[in-house]
Every structure is written in structure tokens, then in C-alpha cells.
Write a protein that holds these residues in place. Sequence first.
Motif, PDB file in Angstrom:
ATOM      1  N   GLU A  76     -58.348 -63.428 -14.535  1.00 15.80           N
ATOM      2  CA  GLU A  76     -59.651 -64.717 -13.823  1.00 15.80           C
ATOM      3  C   GLU A  76     -59.946 -65.155 -15.029  1.00 15.80           C
ATOM      4  O   GLU A  76     -60.742 -66.708 -14.579  1.00 15.80           O
ATOM      5  CB  GLU A  76     -60.021 -62.868 -14.469  1.00 15.80           C
ATOM      6  CG  GLU A  76     -60.369 -62.361 -12.956  1.00 15.80           C
ATOM      7  CD  GLU A  76     -60.870 -60.916 -13.331  1.00 15.80           C
ATOM      8  OE1 GLU A  76     -60.684 -59.744 -12.043  1.00 15.80           O
ATOM      9  OE2 GLU A  76     -61.730 -60.294 -14.308  1.00 15.80           O
ATOM     10  N   ASP A  77     -59.714 -65.409 -16.288  1.00 17.80           N
ATOM     11  CA  ASP A  77     -60.213 -65.888 -17.343  1.00 17.80           C
ATOM     12  C   ASP A  77     -59.332 -67.911 -17.039  1.00 17.80           C
ATOM     13  O   ASP A  77     -60.423 -68.651 -16.865  1.00 17.80           O
ATOM     14  CB  ASP A  77     -59.578 -65.980 -18.493  1.00 17.80           C
ATOM     15  CG  ASP A  77     -61.102 -64.736 -18.885  1.00 17.80           C
ATOM     16  OD1 ASP A  77     -61.957 -64.639 -18.141  1.00 17.80           O
ATOM     17  OD2 ASP A  77     -61.604 -64.837 -20.066  1.00 17.80           O
ATOM     18  N   HIS A  94     -56.877 -59.527 -15.946  1.00 12.46           N
ATOM     19  CA  HIS A  94     -58.995 -59.962 -16.619  1.00 12.46           C
ATOM     20  C   HIS A  94     -57.809 -61.644 -17.160  1.00 12.46           C
ATOM     21  O   HIS A  94     -58.883 -62.259 -17.397  1.00 12.46           O
ATOM     22  CB  HIS A  94     -58.707 -59.512 -18.320  1.00 12.46           C
ATOM     23  CG  HIS A  94     -58.903 -58.285 -16.732  1.00 12.46           C
ATOM     24  ND1 HIS A  94     -59.919 -57.936 -15.903  1.00 12.46           N
ATOM     25  CD2 HIS A  94     -59.516 -56.826 -17.823  1.00 12.46           C
ATOM     26  CE1 HIS A  94     -61.027 -56.735 -15.982  1.00 12.46           C
ATOM     27  NE2 HIS A  94     -60.228 -56.345 -16.372  1.00 12.46           N
ATOM     28  N   THR A  95     -56.752 -61.817 -17.789  1.00 12.79           N
ATOM     29  CA  THR A  95     -56.915 -63.610 -18.043  1.00 12.79           C
ATOM     30  C   THR A  95     -56.405 -64.524 -16.862  1.00 12.79           C
ATOM     31  O   THR A  95     -56.031 -65.336 -16.959  1.00 12.79           O
ATOM     32  CB  THR A  95     -55.264 -62.963 -18.660  1.00 12.79           C
ATOM     33  OG1 THR A  95     -54.161 -62.379 -18.142  1.00 12.79           O
ATOM     34  CG2 THR A  95     -55.381 -62.582 -20.332  1.00 12.79           C
ATOM     35  N   SER A 112     -61.464 -62.449 -27.051  1.00 16.16           N
ATOM     36  CA  SER A 112     -61.259 -60.519 -27.630  1.00 16.16           C
ATOM     37  C   SER A 112     -59.837 -61.520 -27.930  1.00 16.16           C
ATOM     38  O   SER A 112     -59.212 -61.009 -29.238  1.00 16.16           O
ATOM     39  CB  SER A 112     -60.958 -60.167 -26.920  1.00 16.16           C
ATOM     40  OG  SER A 112     -62.147 -59.421 -26.824  1.00 16.16           O
ATOM     41  N   ASP A 145     -61.676 -56.042 -24.846  1.00 12.67           N
ATOM     42  CA  ASP A 145     -60.762 -56.387 -23.684  1.00 12.67           C
ATOM     43  C   ASP A 145     -59.529 -57.823 -23.608  1.00 12.67           C
ATOM     44  O   ASP A 145     -59.960 -58.670 -24.461  1.00 12.67           O
ATOM     45  CB  ASP A 145     -62.199 -57.131 -22.546  1.00 12.67           C
ATOM     46  CG  ASP A 145     -62.499 -58.124 -23.510  1.00 12.67           C
ATOM     47  OD1 ASP A 145     -62.348 -59.346 -24.123  1.00 12.67           O
ATOM     48  OD2 ASP A 145     -64.210 -58.018 -22.522  1.00 12.67           O
ATOM     49  N   TYR A 146     -59.833 -57.947 -22.717  1.00 20.29           N
ATOM     50  CA  TYR A 146     -58.664 -59.197 -22.407  1.00 20.29           C
ATOM     51  C   TYR A 146     -58.798 -59.798 -21.827  1.00 20.29           C
ATOM     52  O   TYR A 146     -58.448 -61.671 -21.531  1.00 20.29           O
ATOM     53  CB  TYR A 146     -56.946 -58.753 -21.297  1.00 20.29           C
ATOM     54  CG  TYR A 146     -56.843 -57.656 -21.732  1.00 20.29           C
ATOM     55  CD1 TYR A 146     -54.771 -57.816 -22.916  1.00 20.29           C
ATOM     56  CD2 TYR A 146     -56.801 -56.449 -21.584  1.00 20.29           C
ATOM     57  CE1 TYR A 146     -55.084 -56.666 -23.087  1.00 20.29           C
ATOM     58  CE2 TYR A 146     -56.114 -55.126 -21.301  1.00 20.29           C
ATOM     59  CZ  TYR A 146     -54.953 -55.721 -22.641  1.00 20.29           C
ATOM     60  OH  TYR A 146     -54.278 -54.586 -22.642  1.00 20.29           O
ATOM     61  N   ARG A 147     -60.348 -60.288 -23.028  1.00 20.52           N
ATOM     62  CA  ARG A 147     -61.340 -61.894 -22.009  1.00 20.52           C
ATOM     63  C   ARG A 147     -60.763 -63.448 -23.555  1.00 20.52           C
ATOM     64  O   ARG A 147     -59.967 -62.766 -23.961  1.00 20.52           O
ATOM     65  CB  ARG A 147     -62.460 -61.884 -22.153  1.00 20.52           C
ATOM     66  CG  ARG A 147     -63.039 -61.072 -20.914  1.00 20.52           C
ATOM     67  CD  ARG A 147     -62.534 -61.600 -19.373  1.00 20.52           C
ATOM     68  NE  ARG A 147     -62.574 -60.732 -18.380  1.00 20.52           N
ATOM     69  CZ  ARG A 147     -63.042 -61.121 -17.635  1.00 20.52           C
ATOM     70  NH1 ARG A 147     -62.132 -62.043 -16.541  1.00 20.52           N
ATOM     71  NH2 ARG A 147     -63.149 -59.882 -16.438  1.00 20.52           N
TER      72      ARG A 147
END
Length: 304
Positions: free
Chosen positions: A223-224, A220-221, A102, A97-99
Motif C-alpha cells: 500500500e505504501d 501494508h508495504t 516505522s 506498523d509496517y508503514r
Amino acid sequence: MSTPQFLTLPPGVFPVELSLPHGPVAALRALPTSGSSPELCPAVLVHGYTGSKEDFIALLQSLAQVGREVVAIDLPGTYRSPGFETLSPAPGSPRPDYRLPSLGMVVAEVCELVGDGRPVHLVGHSMGGLIARETVLSQSTEVHTLTLLCSGPGAIAGQAAAQVRMLIAALSAVDPSPDRMRELWEEHVAEGVRARITDPEIRDFLRDRTLSSSPEALLHTAEDLLGAPDRTAELAGSGVPVLVLYGENDDGWTTADQEEMADRLGAERIVVPGAGHSPNVEAPETTSSALTTFWNSRESVGQR
């Protein structure tokens, strides 16, 4: 949005594609222009949110000319690097994923390839600093030094965070098809780009970079960026030498937060006069000199 001032590659800098276990990654590779084989430990540069390898164009030649290989990458799903969702994972392996963890593992893969048995100097700009920190803490590759370039101890806050929340809302509210992504560019970004950038080549590049990137990666990035934990204590215990480098007018993480982070890390700290959130673009000579001096000093220590 980090914005390069030019796109023409200097002598000794050329585009490459790195073949990694998870899939290909686009990169810019810089070698000493003298033609001699690099003798110093190589360096890997990781861009920030909505950035790309081009954010380091102004640094690459000067960093390489002292005798080291330097590689700047596009993270997966960014500009010329394909997104995880477009690749087929190895049999029995889940799709990455893009977390941050990863992406940190992908950077570890890059370090392994570029290092070829040698430890690397790792630089992360802004969000790239959070990703590079994950690489160090994963202990999956040997990192000689880590430079946090205009990055912080954890989640971003203040006005920068407000802008990220607006982007998350825009990406979450619609089906991110190519047509809708172009609409979002025009609705939220284009006017500001036209107001601050006169060069049409740079404007076209910024538009192409955004529209070529994965909407899933952007979401997603982001969100992180808003939820990243503070892992400063863990990094301090890693034993990896750290440089905290930022512009005196940085408007990402506050300069006070970055100063405190450096203190907690026991790290060297350099403030670039007159620069903001992207000294790699705004003050490349000063930034290059600071990086080279730090790297050379740590390699000298390691040779004693």
C-alpha cells in the motif's frame, strides 16, 4: 522480485541476529577476510519489496574486503525477521506498523548498532530506498551517505504498480492463513518462477522467503509503495550526500524519473549498463565498484 543467483555465503560473510529495541532482526554480516579490524565507516543494505538480505550476497564480500563492515538485513516481517505482530512492545509503547516511517526507524536502530558511534553508509534497493530515505529524514541516527538503488522519488507507477495492485487485491480478499498463502503462491507466482528459474534451490528459496514473510507486512508495504509521497525536496535539504544508481533497463521507477530525481537532489548518478531493476544481482562487480568509489570519496572529503 529480486532473485539471487546463488545462496552459498562467501568467505567472511555469516548470518547474525541483531538485537534491537523493537525486537530481533536477521542479517548477513560481512567483514574483511584478512582478519583485520574494519577501519572504514560501515554500510547497511536494505532490500526492496518481496526481497531479503540474500539479494545482496553477490556484493557483500567485495564491499567488505576494502576494509569495512557491511550488514544486509531482513526487514521486520520479512523472511527470517519476525513480524511486529509476533513481538510484545515495551510497556506503554504502541506496536509498530509496517508503514514507511516505522520501518525507517527500525533501519535507524540497525544503523545505530552497526555504526557503534560512527556514521554509516546506507543503501536502499527499490522500496528499501523509500525506507532508507525515511531513516535519513528522521534524523534519529547519523548517516554518512545514502544510495538510492533502483528507487524513485515517490509512489511506484506503470506496470510495476499494476502488479502491486494485483497482490494487494489477493491479500485483501482472503484470510491470509499459511494454507491460503501457499495457495496464493501457486495461483499467482509459482508458474512465473518455474518459467524463469531453472535452479531448484533458488526456486525453493523464493517460495520459502514468501511463505515465511508476514502477510500483514506484504499488504501494508505494498500500500505504501502505491501511496508514498515525493519527499525529494526534503532529502535534498538534509545535507546527506546521495548516489542515484540504477540499471539502464530498470523497469521499476522509470529511468527518466530517477534521472530527474538525481538532478533535483544534486546527486551523483550512475547507470549500470545491461542491468535492470536489480544490478546488485545482475551486475554485482559494477555495482560494488560504484558503491565503494562513492563511499571512499565521501569519507576522503570528510577527513579533509
